[in-house]
Structures are given as C-alpha cells and as structure tokens.
Design a protein around this motif. Structure first.
Motif, PDB file in Angstrom:
ATOM      1  N   LEU A 202       5.425   6.123  -1.937  1.00 40.13           N
ATOM      2  CA  LEU A 202       6.327   6.490  -0.855  1.00 40.13           C
ATOM      3  C   LEU A 202       7.568   5.607  -0.793  1.00 40.13           C
ATOM      4  CD1 LEU A 202       3.635   7.130   1.912  1.00 40.13           C
ATOM      5  CD2 LEU A 202       4.805   8.822   0.500  1.00 40.13           C
TER       6      LEU A 202
ATOM      7  N   PRO B  66      -9.568   6.468  -3.225  1.00 40.34           N
ATOM      8  CA  PRO B  66      -8.346   7.192  -2.837  1.00 40.34           C
ATOM      9  C   PRO B  66      -7.299   6.260  -2.215  1.00 40.34           C
ATOM     10  CG  PRO B  66     -10.312   8.341  -2.087  1.00 40.34           C
ATOM     11  CD  PRO B  66     -10.758   7.015  -2.585  1.00 40.34           C
ATOM     12  N   GLN B  67      -6.089   6.277  -2.779  1.00 39.47           N
ATOM     13  CA  GLN B  67      -5.025   5.409  -2.294  1.00 39.47           C
ATOM     14  C   GLN B  67      -4.626   5.762  -0.868  1.00 39.47           C
ATOM     15  OE1 GLN B  67      -3.735   2.650  -3.706  1.00 39.47           O
ATOM     16  NE2 GLN B  67      -2.661   2.403  -1.760  1.00 39.47           N
ATOM     17  N   LEU B  68      -4.738   7.037  -0.518  1.00 37.66           N
ATOM     18  CA  LEU B  68      -4.370   7.451   0.836  1.00 37.66           C
ATOM     19  C   LEU B  68      -5.218   6.720   1.870  1.00 37.66           C
ATOM     20  CD1 LEU B  68      -2.856   9.241   2.858  1.00 37.66           C
ATOM     21  CD2 LEU B  68      -4.594  11.010   2.469  1.00 37.66           C
TER      22      LEU B  68
ATOM     23  N   THR C 255      -4.131   3.095   2.148  1.00 41.81           N
ATOM     24  CA  THR C 255      -2.880   2.976   2.895  1.00 41.81           C
ATOM     25  C   THR C 255      -3.123   3.174   4.385  1.00 41.81           C
ATOM     26  OG1 THR C 255      -1.656   3.805   0.981  1.00 41.81           O
ATOM     27  CG2 THR C 255      -0.533   3.865   3.112  1.00 41.81           C
TER      28      THR C 255
ATOM     29  N   ARG D 134       2.137   1.725  -3.475  1.00 38.41           N
ATOM     30  CA  ARG D 134       1.126   2.273  -4.385  1.00 38.41           C
ATOM     31  C   ARG D 134       0.888   3.757  -4.146  1.00 38.41           C
ATOM     32  NH1 ARG D 134      -3.614  -2.431  -4.701  1.00 38.41           N
ATOM     33  NH2 ARG D 134      -2.196  -4.191  -5.169  1.00 38.41           N
ATOM     34  N   SER D 135       1.235   4.216  -2.943  1.00 41.49           N
ATOM     35  CA  SER D 135       1.143   5.642  -2.648  1.00 41.49           C
ATOM     36  C   SER D 135       2.356   6.411  -3.158  1.00 41.49           C
ATOM     37  CB  SER D 135       1.013   5.862  -1.133  1.00 41.49           C
ATOM     38  OG  SER D 135      -0.150   5.250  -0.628  1.00 41.49           O
TER      39      SER D 135
ATOM     40  N   MET E 298       0.817  -1.206   0.000  1.00 43.23           N
ATOM     41  CA  MET E 298       0.000   0.000   0.000  1.00 43.23           C
ATOM     42  C   MET E 298       0.857   1.265   0.000  1.00 43.23           C
ATOM     43  SD  MET E 298      -3.212  -0.862  -0.198  1.00 43.23           S
ATOM     44  CE  MET E 298      -2.582  -2.106  -1.325  1.00 43.23           C
ATOM     45  N   LEU E 299       1.941   1.248   0.770  1.00 42.08           N
ATOM     46  CA  LEU E 299       2.854   2.396   0.765  1.00 42.08           C
ATOM     47  C   LEU E 299       3.491   2.576  -0.610  1.00 42.08           C
ATOM     48  CD1 LEU E 299       4.572   1.855   4.234  1.00 42.08           C
ATOM     49  CD2 LEU E 299       3.102   3.777   3.603  1.00 42.08           C
TER      50      LEU E 299
END
Length: 421
Positions: free
Chosen positions: A60, A385-387, A390, A57-58, A54-55
């Motif tokens: 980061l 929303p990906q945020l 995550t 995909r964000s 998930m991080l």
C-alpha cells in the motif's frame, strides 16, 4: 506443603508530598507516573514505524529503511523499550509495599527515567541516520538507567528477614535484562547475529516472562480477594517456581537456537498456568471488569505455553511449525493485555479515582484480546496472510493511542482525592 492464603487488602501508606511547582514535580510525585507515561508514549512511537512496515508489505505504501532486520528491531523495542517502563513503574511503586517499607519517593525514579528516555531517543536517531555508534550509545544510556533502577530496587528486593520469592525473582529477571542489553550493545558494535538472537531470547524468556508471571502470581489473588466476596486466595509458591523454571529452560534452548526442544517445559508451563486460572476463579472474575482484565490476560499465558509445546513437538517430529504464534500469544496476548489491565488499575488507584473499569477501558481490553487473537491466527493460517498481520498491527496502534489519550493526562495532574503521590 503449600497452604491457601487469605489475603486482605493492605491500607495504602501515604507517599511523600510532591514538591511545589508545575508539571515537572507532579510527574515525579510518584515513581509510576513518569514511567507509565513514557511506556505509553513509547508504545505508540515504536508501533508507528512497525505499522508503516506492515502497510508496505501489503503493497500500500513505500516501506521505511531499516539498518537492522526489522523483526529484530521490533523485538528489541518491545522487550526492552516498551514493557520495561511499565515494569519499573509498577515495581518501584509496589515492591516496597510487598516488603513493608515506605513508598519510594517519586523523585528517586527521575535519574533512571531520564537515562532510559534519552537512550531510546538516541537509539532511534541512530536508526534514522544509520549510525551504529549512535545506536550503541543509545543502548548504553538505556543500560545505565536500567542499572540505576536495579540499584534502587536491590535493598528492597533483598531486605533482610523479608519474603524474597516475588521481589527477588523480579529483581533477578531485571538483572537478566541488563545482560540482554549488553548482548544488543555487542550486536550494535560488531554486527554478530548470534548476539541479537541472544538478546531476543533473554528479553522474552528471562526478562519479561518471569516478570509478568511474578506480578500475576503476587497480585491477581490479592486483587481478587479485594473484589470478590468469600474468595479464598490460592498462591502456591511451587506453581510460580514451575513457571519460572519452564521460562528459564525455554530461554536457554532459544538462546542456543534449539527452542523446539523446550516442548516438555512448555507443556508443563501450560498445565500450571491453566491450573492457576481455574483455581483463581476466572469465571467469577468476569463479574468485575477491572478484575476480569487481569484474569483474561493471564489466560493467554497458558495458551502461549500450549502453542509453544505443540510447536516444539511438530518441529522435532518434522511435521511442520506454528510459526510465531506462540511468541505473539505471549507478547500481545499475555504481556500487552496484562500491562493494560495492571497499569490501568494502578493508575486509577494511585490517582484517587474509583477502581472501576469504565466502558472505554473495558472495550480497549477486549480490543487488545482481539488483536492478539488476530495476530496468532495469522500464523496458523496457510501462508501467514499479510492482511491479518497489517490489521493486527493497526489494531494494536489504535488501542495504544486511545489508551494513551485516556491515561496520559492522569499522570500530569494531582490526585483527584487531594492526597500526595
């Protein structure tokens, strides 16, 4: 006609004393100890790489390499590698009491536990080094441990002359899970996507959903009668059969890649689940946090079925979709929150500690509900929303890690009241 039941708490029968020795015998002093410990550690271990994904995909961090589609691995881990440890631990402990049999010796769970743990370690190793043979071999070991546990539960579930609705339904759901594992082994060997999709559908709708509905139907009225004064426990068999039928229908449609057409069954399941929440007196349960955790967890089942029905109607009408909102209302909202509630209660009661949810446990439960709400909301907002995805993954990981730190030491110590088990 179904009649209201007045349930009274049944005095616990003492379990056989643990063998002399250090941590090993203590861990197998009762079947729930090793299974719950493995479930908690597995929950942390499988969400570490998922949170990493998930991080990534964000944007980061750089992402992990997955030999299989990451969403499929995530579904496999959750359906067969996390929740079943809690289920086996609970059923090996509770089902004999349902049937009026002596407690299962803790050592009886050891062979199945060793195979389950070894299988998942081997499977995870196969993911790391990208070896299909290791993945298939690991899942085969998991299946072997699964079958051993099924064999242990079979004479309990089908005890002659005893009630069978709850124990037999739970056993048949676990048997369906064995078939789902066979589908995953087939996928590991052949790479046929249809087998993976079948394994996911079976894990959700024929394994976990029936198990959690059976346990809820059996235990929530029982625990409520123990905690609330003047409580009339309502536990109609017809309601459980309606829920099981809805789950079976949805699973069959999902396995055939036509999940949207299960919307009538989904809406019937939603109506039944909400009706049970009302009759089980959700509002009164809020006065007792440890009990409220169970009732609030069950409320998510109605939400999940409702979202599933609406989603199906939207899809067959060509009006849109709710994405994965129904599945995550079911998995994070219902399965996860009910696991936290039930495992916490069993761990306290079977370790000789007061049946009271302390501030930390209550906050963890509320935090998990927030995680579930966030994950569902992420699907309902435009663009997913990906945020939010995550944050929900990191929130789940934080809850699981804190919960494990809180309870894992309990499984490695003798009971606080000096009793065996």
């Amino acid at each position: 006609m179904d009649k209201p039941l007045r349930l009274q708490p049944r005095p616990s029968e003492p379990a056989p004393p643990p063998a002399a020795g250090p941590a090993g015998p203590i861990l197998f002093a009762a079947p729930h100890r090793a299974m719950f410990l493995a479930g908690m550690l597995q929950a942390v271990l499988v969400f570490l790489p998922w949170s990493w994904e998930m991080l990534a995909r964000s944007g980061l961090v750089a992402g992990p390499a997955w030999p299989w589609p990451p969403g499929w691995v995530h579904g496999l881990w959750a359906s067969y590698g996390v929740f079943p440890f809690f289920v086996f631990g609970f059923l090996l402990t509770a089902m004999p009491r349902w049937q009026g049999l002596p407690d299962t010796p803790g050592a009886a769970a050891r062979p199945a536990w060793l195979l389950l743990c070894a299988g998942w370690l081997l499977f995870d190793g196969g993911l790391l080094v990208d070896q299909a043979g290791l993945r298939a071999g690991g899942l085969t070991l998991v299946l072997a441990g699964w079958v051993l546990a099924l064999g242990r539960l079979y004479p309990v579930a089908f005890k002659p002359g005893a009630a069978r609705l709850h124990p037999a339904s739970a056993w048949l759901a676990l048997a369906a899970g064995a078939a789902g594992l066979l589908a995953w082994i087939g996928y590991a060997l052949s790479g046929t996507p249809a087998l993976a999709r079948a394994g996911i559908a079976v894990g959700l709708w024929w394994l976990l959903a029936p198990l959690f509905m059976v346990v809820s139907h059996r235990m929530i009225p029982f625990f409520s009668a123990s905690a609330l004064p003047r409580y009339e426990a309502i536990r109609p068999d017809s309601a459980l059969m309606a829920l099981l039928a809805a789950s079976f229908i949805h699973g069959a449609c999902a396995a055939a890649d036509h999940a949207a057409w299960a919307w009538p069954a989904d809406l019937a399941g939603a109506a039944t689940a909400f009706w049970l929440s009302i009759r089980w007196q959700l509002r009164r349960s809020l006065a007792v946090p440890l009990l409220a955790m169970l009732h609030l967890g069950f409320l998510w089942l109605g939400v999940a079925w409702l979202l599933g029905g609406v989603n199906g109607l939207l899809q067959v009408s060509g009006l849109g979709t709710l994405g994965l909102a129904p599945q995550h209302a079911l998995t994070v909202g219902f399965f996860a929150s009910m696991s936290l509630a039930m495992v916490s209660r069993v761990s306290l009661g079977h370790s000789g500690r007061p049946l009271v949810a302390d501030t930390l446990t209550w906050r963890l439960a509320l935090g998990l509900h927030a995680v579930a709400g966030l994950r569902v909301l992420a699907e309902l907002l435009p663009g997913t929303p990906q945020l939010l995805l995550t944050l929900s993954s990191l929130g789940w990981l934080a809850v699981c890690m804190t919960w494990a730190v809180r309870l894992v030491p309990v499984y490695l110590k003798a009971r606080a009241d000096g009793r065996p088990g």
